[in-house]
Every structure is written in C-alpha cells, then in structure tokens.
Design an enzyme around this catalytic site. Sequence first.
Site, short mmCIF file in Angstrom:
data_model
loop_
_atom_site.label_atom_id
_atom_site.label_comp_id
_atom_site.label_asym_id
_atom_site.label_seq_id
_atom_site.Cartn_x
_atom_site.Cartn_y
_atom_site.Cartn_z
N ALA A 11 0.85 -1.20 0.00
CA ALA A 11 0.00 0.00 0.00
C ALA A 11 0.88 1.24 0.00
CB ALA A 11 -0.91 -0.02 1.23
N ASN A 92 8.10 -2.97 -2.54
CA ASN A 92 9.35 -2.29 -2.88
C ASN A 92 10.41 -3.26 -3.40
OD1 ASN A 92 8.61 -2.87 -0.22
ND2 ASN A 92 10.39 -1.86 0.63
N PHE A 163 4.01 3.47 -14.70
CA PHE A 163 4.80 4.59 -15.22
C PHE A 163 4.48 5.92 -14.54
CE2 PHE A 163 4.84 1.48 -18.69
CZ PHE A 163 6.20 1.41 -18.95
N LEU A 164 3.66 5.90 -13.51
CA LEU A 164 3.29 7.18 -12.88
C LEU A 164 4.52 7.86 -12.29
CD1 LEU A 164 3.29 7.14 -9.48
CD2 LEU A 164 1.34 5.69 -9.84
N ALA A 224 12.90 2.55 -19.64
CA ALA A 224 12.20 3.84 -19.78
C ALA A 224 12.75 4.80 -18.71
CB ALA A 224 10.70 3.66 -19.60
N GLY A 272 20.27 17.64 -9.29
CA GLY A 272 20.39 16.18 -9.44
C GLY A 272 19.05 15.52 -9.24
N CYS A 277 13.33 5.64 -7.61
CA CYS A 277 13.46 4.68 -8.72
C CYS A 277 14.63 4.87 -9.66
CB CYS A 277 12.16 4.65 -9.50
SG CYS A 277 10.83 3.99 -8.48
N LYS A 280 18.04 3.34 -8.41
CA LYS A 280 18.02 1.88 -8.22
C LYS A 280 17.81 1.15 -9.54
CE LYS A 280 13.20 0.79 -7.00
NZ LYS A 280 12.80 0.14 -8.24
N ARG A 347 12.80 9.96 -0.65
CA ARG A 347 13.80 8.94 -0.98
C ARG A 347 14.79 9.46 -2.03
NH1 ARG A 347 9.80 3.85 -1.80
NH2 ARG A 347 8.53 5.51 -2.71
P1 NAD Z 1 6.73 1.75 -1.15
O1 NAD Z 1 7.90 1.43 -0.33
O2 NAD Z 1 6.07 3.08 -1.05
O3 NAD Z 1 5.59 0.66 -0.92
C1 NAD Z 1 5.82 -0.72 -0.85
C2 NAD Z 1 4.94 -1.31 0.25
O4 NAD Z 1 5.00 -2.73 0.20
C3 NAD Z 1 5.38 -0.94 1.67
O5 NAD Z 1 4.32 -0.27 2.32
C4 NAD Z 1 5.71 -2.28 2.34
O6 NAD Z 1 5.34 -2.32 3.71
C5 NAD Z 1 4.86 -3.22 1.52
N1 NAD Z 1 5.29 -4.63 1.56
C6 NAD Z 1 6.54 -5.14 1.44
N2 NAD Z 1 6.51 -6.47 1.49
C7 NAD Z 1 5.22 -6.83 1.66
C8 NAD Z 1 4.55 -8.08 1.77
N3 NAD Z 1 5.21 -9.23 1.72
N4 NAD Z 1 3.21 -8.07 1.94
C9 NAD Z 1 2.52 -6.90 2.00
N5 NAD Z 1 3.10 -5.69 1.86
C10 NAD Z 1 4.44 -5.66 1.71
O7 NAD Z 1 7.20 1.49 -2.66
P2 NAD Z 1 6.60 2.16 -3.99
O8 NAD Z 1 7.20 3.50 -4.20
O9 NAD Z 1 5.10 2.03 -3.98
O10 NAD Z 1 7.21 1.21 -5.11
C11 NAD Z 1 6.73 -0.10 -5.30
C12 NAD Z 1 7.29 -0.63 -6.61
O11 NAD Z 1 6.79 0.16 -7.69
C13 NAD Z 1 8.82 -0.57 -6.72
O12 NAD Z 1 9.26 -1.70 -7.43
C14 NAD Z 1 9.06 0.67 -7.54
O13 NAD Z 1 10.24 0.58 -8.28
C15 NAD Z 1 7.87 0.68 -8.47
N6 NAD Z 1 7.48 2.02 -8.96
C16 NAD Z 1 7.46 3.08 -8.11
C17 NAD Z 1 7.04 4.32 -8.56
C18 NAD Z 1 7.01 5.51 -7.67
O14 NAD Z 1 6.81 6.61 -8.18
N7 NAD Z 1 7.21 5.39 -6.38
C19 NAD Z 1 6.59 4.46 -9.89
C20 NAD Z 1 6.61 3.34 -10.72
C21 NAD Z 1 7.05 2.12 -10.24
C1 UGA Z 2 9.96 8.62 -12.43
C2 UGA Z 2 9.39 8.52 -13.85
O1 UGA Z 2 9.14 9.85 -14.34
C3 UGA Z 2 8.11 7.73 -13.86
O2 UGA Z 2 7.65 7.58 -15.20
C4 UGA Z 2 8.38 6.36 -13.25
O3 UGA Z 2 7.19 5.61 -13.19
C5 UGA Z 2 8.94 6.54 -11.85
O4 UGA Z 2 10.15 7.32 -11.91
C6 UGA Z 2 9.31 5.26 -11.17
O5 UGA Z 2 9.53 4.24 -11.80
O6 UGA Z 2 9.36 5.37 -9.97
P1 UGA Z 2 9.45 10.07 -10.26
O7 UGA Z 2 10.75 9.56 -9.79
O8 UGA Z 2 8.28 9.93 -9.36
O9 UGA Z 2 9.04 9.33 -11.63
O10 UGA Z 2 9.56 11.62 -10.64
P2 UGA Z 2 10.17 12.42 -11.91
O11 UGA Z 2 9.20 13.45 -12.29
O12 UGA Z 2 10.63 11.50 -12.97
O13 UGA Z 2 11.42 13.13 -11.24
C7 UGA Z 2 12.57 12.42 -10.83
C8 UGA Z 2 13.66 13.40 -10.42
O14 UGA Z 2 14.18 14.07 -11.55
C9 UGA Z 2 13.17 14.49 -9.47
O15 UGA Z 2 14.14 14.74 -8.50
C10 UGA Z 2 12.98 15.68 -10.39
O16 UGA Z 2 13.03 16.89 -9.74
C11 UGA Z 2 14.13 15.47 -11.35
N1 UGA Z 2 13.92 16.13 -12.67
C12 UGA Z 2 12.85 15.78 -13.44
C13 UGA Z 2 14.85 17.06 -13.09
O17 UGA Z 2 15.83 17.35 -12.41
N2 UGA Z 2 14.66 17.65 -14.31
C14 UGA Z 2 13.61 17.35 -15.11
O18 UGA Z 2 13.50 17.94 -16.21
C15 UGA Z 2 12.68 16.39 -14.67
#
Ligand code: NAD
Ligand code: UGA
Length: 461
Positions: A11, A92, A163-164, A224, A272, A277, A280, A347
């Site tokens: 969640a 995560n 991709f959000l 991506a 920076g 994401c 990592k 993060r």
């Molecule tokens: P997050 O740390 O916010 O959420 C992950 C949640 O999973 C945590 O609340 C944790 O307690 C829970 N969890 C872990 N193990 C569990 C289990 N066995 N059962 C139930 N819950 C469990 O992470 P996030 O930012 O939502 O990212 C999740 C995934 O999505 C990652 O792989 C990340 O790379 C990917 N992703 C993230 C973003 C983003 O913008 N944050 C965008 C696209 C993709």
């Molecule tokens: C990024 C991607 O944009 C999403 O498509 C992807 O789903 C996500 O990673 C993921 O896999 O977690 P996010 O990290 O949430 O999303 O935010 P971004 O808008 O991409 O910004 C990332 C970092 O780059 C921020 O620190 C932002 O300030 C910086 N940034 C972004 C710049 O310095 N310059 C830019 O022109 C755009």
Amino acid sequence: MKINNICCLGAGYVGGPTMSIIAQKNPDIKVNVVDMNADKILAWNSKDLDNLPVYEPGLSKVVKEARGRNLFFSTDVNKHIEEADMIFISVNTPTKTSGKGKGYAADLKYVEACAKQIAEVSKSNKIIVEKSTVPVRTSEKIKDILTSYNTNVDFQILSNPEFLAEGTAMRDLEIPDRVLIGGDNTIEGKKAIDSLVEIYSSWVPKKNILTTNLWSSELSKLTANAFLAQRISSINSLSELCEETGADIEEVSKAIGMDSRIGKNFLKTSVGFGGSCFQKDILNLVYISRSLGLKKVADYWEQILIINEHQRDRFSKKIIKCIKNRNLKPKVLILGWAFKKNTNDTRESAAIYVANNLLNKGISIEIYDPQVKENQVNFDLSNLNPDYNKSLVNFVFEPFQNISDYNIIAIMTEWDEFMNYDWKTVYNGIKKPAFIFDGRNILNRELIKKIGFNYKGLGRE
Ligand code: NAD
Ligand code: UGA
C-alpha cells in the site's frame, strides 16, 4: 475471465494511488489493498483525508469516493489473497545492500516473499500481476516459486509496470501515455492479458493499451526510467559547461528542446535527480548488463549516476566555497526536502546529500518543507550518515522568521510556494546582501538581484 475481486500486496506510493483509481473506475470490482505495515494501513483508513500516508494532489478525492464502497485497506493479507481472482504485487524492490550483486542488483526478497505467501494460501486459480519494477525475467522466478509451493491451482503471470511519476500520479493514472501489459503467448496467457485489458478499458482508450511478451514488458519499464534519467544527467552536465562559458542553461535547454525529435520535457536542470526509482533502476540495469558480460553497456549507463552525484557535490561545493571565501557565518537555510514538488516522498532526494556535505564541513542547517515531517528529515540524515551532527540541524516551520540570521538560502525543491514568495518582503529584514542558491532555477533571477540578493543559479552565471 471477468475479474470480481482484486488484492494488491503493498500500500505504498504505487499500490495506494493505482488501486484507488482502479476501484474508482470499476465500481463492480472489489479492491483490497493490503500491507504488513499496520501503521500505514491505519493511515489509509484515517478519517482525516489530509493524513493519508501518500501526499498526492487529487488522491484524497478519489479515496473519499471509493473507500468503503469497493476499495478497502487491510492488514489481513491471507484472507484477501485467498478471495482474489487477480493479485497485484506492488511491493518495494530496493537495491541489494548485501550478498551477490550488493550495491547494484534489485533486492527481490519482498517480491519473492509475496509469491511464497500467495502459493501457500491459494485454493483457486489466480492471475498474478507484477506491478513492482523488476529485472528482466523476474516473472520466471515468481512462476518457479508459485509452482514449487503449490501444484493444485493454476497461476498466470502478467507484467504490468507502472509509469506514474510522483506529484502527478493521479493525472498520470487517469490519462496514461500507455498501459503496458506483458503475458505468456499461450491460450491461458492471452486470456489473462484480456482480463487485465478489460479492467483498464473502463477508462483508458484501447489504443493506449500495449500488450507484449513478459520480458519486453519488464525490460521496457527499467529502460524507460534509464532514458528519462539520462536526459537529466545530460542537461545537468551541460549546466557546468554553461557556467564555464557564459552560456545560459535555460536558453540552451529551450533551444535543444524545440527540436521536436528531442522535445522540451525532462530538460530542466537541477541539483540532481532524486526519487526512489531512477538510481536503483539504473544500478540494476548496470548489474544486468555486467552479468551478461556487456561491460561497455554497463559503463555507459553507470555514467548517468556518476554525473548525478557530481551535480549534487558541485552544488554543495559552491555553497561551501562561498562561505569560506567571504568568511560568512556557517549557517544555511534549506528550502525543500522532498525529491520534487507535490510529494512528501524524500527517498534519494538531492537535499539529503547536499545537507550531509554541508554538515561534514561543520555548517549548520535549518530545514523547511511544506509536506515533509521533522522525523523524516532525521531519518534521512541518519540513514546516510549514522554519526551526523544532530546539534547542527534544525527543522523550522516559519523559514523567514529569523531571516537576517542567514547568509545563505538554498532552494532544493521546486515547490510553487518558494517561487511565489514575496521575496521583496523576505529581504526586508536582512542587513547585508544574502546569497540565494537556486538549485532548481525557479526564481526570476533579474528580480531577485534587483531586490538585493546575490543570485546563484545552476548553469547561468
Ligand atoms: P513503497 O515502499 O512506497 O511501498 C511498498 C509497500 O510494500 C510498503 O508499504 C511495504 O510495507 C509493503 N510490503 C513489502 N513487502 C510486503 C509483503 N510481503 N506483503 C505486503 N506488503 C508488503 O514502494 P513504492 O514507491 O510504492 O514502489 C513499489 C514498486 O513500484 C517498486 O518496485 C518501484 O520501483 C515501483 N514504482 C514506483 C514508482 C514511484 O513513483 N514510487 C513508480 C513506478 C514504479
Ligand atoms: C519517475 C518517472 O518519471 C516515472 O515515469 C516512473 O514511473 C517513476 O520514476 C518510477 O519508476 O518510480 P518520479 O521519480 O516519481 O518518476 O519523478 P520524476 O518526475 O521523474 O522526477 C525524478 C527526479 O528528476 C526528481 O528529483 C525531479 O526533480 C528530477 N527532474 C525531473 C529534473 O531534475 N529535471 C527534469 O526535467 C525532470
């Protein structure tokens, strides 16, 4: 197969917003979001919608509409796994900190634990959807775990990466550029793909739903992100060149971005990139490439991270040098701690690294962020450096109350409120000209100088 009951494991920043939208757009499907973190679930169920664990513009409205109707948050993982036809794994996938691939490879322990739990609990056929970002061929691993613990039911695996971007998550989910669904090229695999396509079709036009094989889907997500991060490191590397030559990065970025083959997005220079994401996922791409013996490919992608670190260090050094050369009181006001605006996520935020660099030089810092709480700041600093000097750090709620105390203000996050401050009024209390280090180039440089501040932007001196 029509899906009636969804369970999402995790969640967090992805699971919460994604499932809220799926539930809002599919009122006939019951959506249970589960997490082992009880505090988080409590917060998702909180009456006070301003206190959800994830801050995201527009999220509380959707939660308000769907929660209690067909959207539920719970810690009862087993019950909801058992009831579900479709299970999203949205946990995560951080970088490994020990063992093989330490510092590079994705740690799949949470994903693997989910697969094991699903296998142990399931009594009926299920479609398992990888929502987390994972290395290419992870679905094979998940399948192995599922079938080794449970041979009585059929599991179909899909890859449906997210991709959000944080800060714009609700808009990105509402009108996604594309939804990507990878699955097996078998009759059962295609049926599973169709059932997920149907869920998204409630609001996403069919032409924006792309179906592929499993491996293409997994690899597309990872790469991506690498492409997006690459653009930021490219423009950030040019900001240094601009400072040496008198070119202005904002003008250069505009000129480059007007080429429609390149485009204007993601060319904004910064101190920076941060976020959970980019770093990592690139580390993981480097690891995969290196594991396959593709040294040049690995080195190429790793360079993006090297430039990112360099940009943070470069910015810190500018501040340190300014304090030293001008013999200023070593105290800095840091505006912004989140890794970007409109999120409470910190993060990998550049602010953490810059703050740590300043603290290492004995410079005291005061921090303000509109959405980040004080305990998060302490957590981030001690996570990076367990021995950081706490006595040099102060969290403030009214950043300009003692404005004449500071010689240096550093803008780390591009929050609108920083851009919209009445800087003229802010300046009133200052006896001597103070420096603003605009790490996001958000301020009107001319105006700031006219008021009397010394303006230091990136790539525009
Ligand atoms: P997050 O740390 O916010 O959420 C992950 C949640 O999973 C945590 O609340 C944790 O307690 C829970 N969890 C872990 N193990 C569990 C289990 N066995 N059962 C139930 N819950 C469990 O992470 P996030 O930012 O939502 O990212 C999740 C995934 O999505 C990652 O792989 C990340 O790379 C990917 N992703 C993230 C973003 C983003 O913008 N944050 C965008 C696209 C993709
Ligand atoms: C990024 C991607 O944009 C999403 O498509 C992807 O789903 C996500 O990673 C993921 O896999 O977690 P996010 O990290 O949430 O999303 O935010 P971004 O808008 O991409 O910004 C990332 C970092 O780059 C921020 O620190 C932002 O300030 C910086 N940034 C972004 C710049 O310095 N310059 C830019 O022109 C755009």
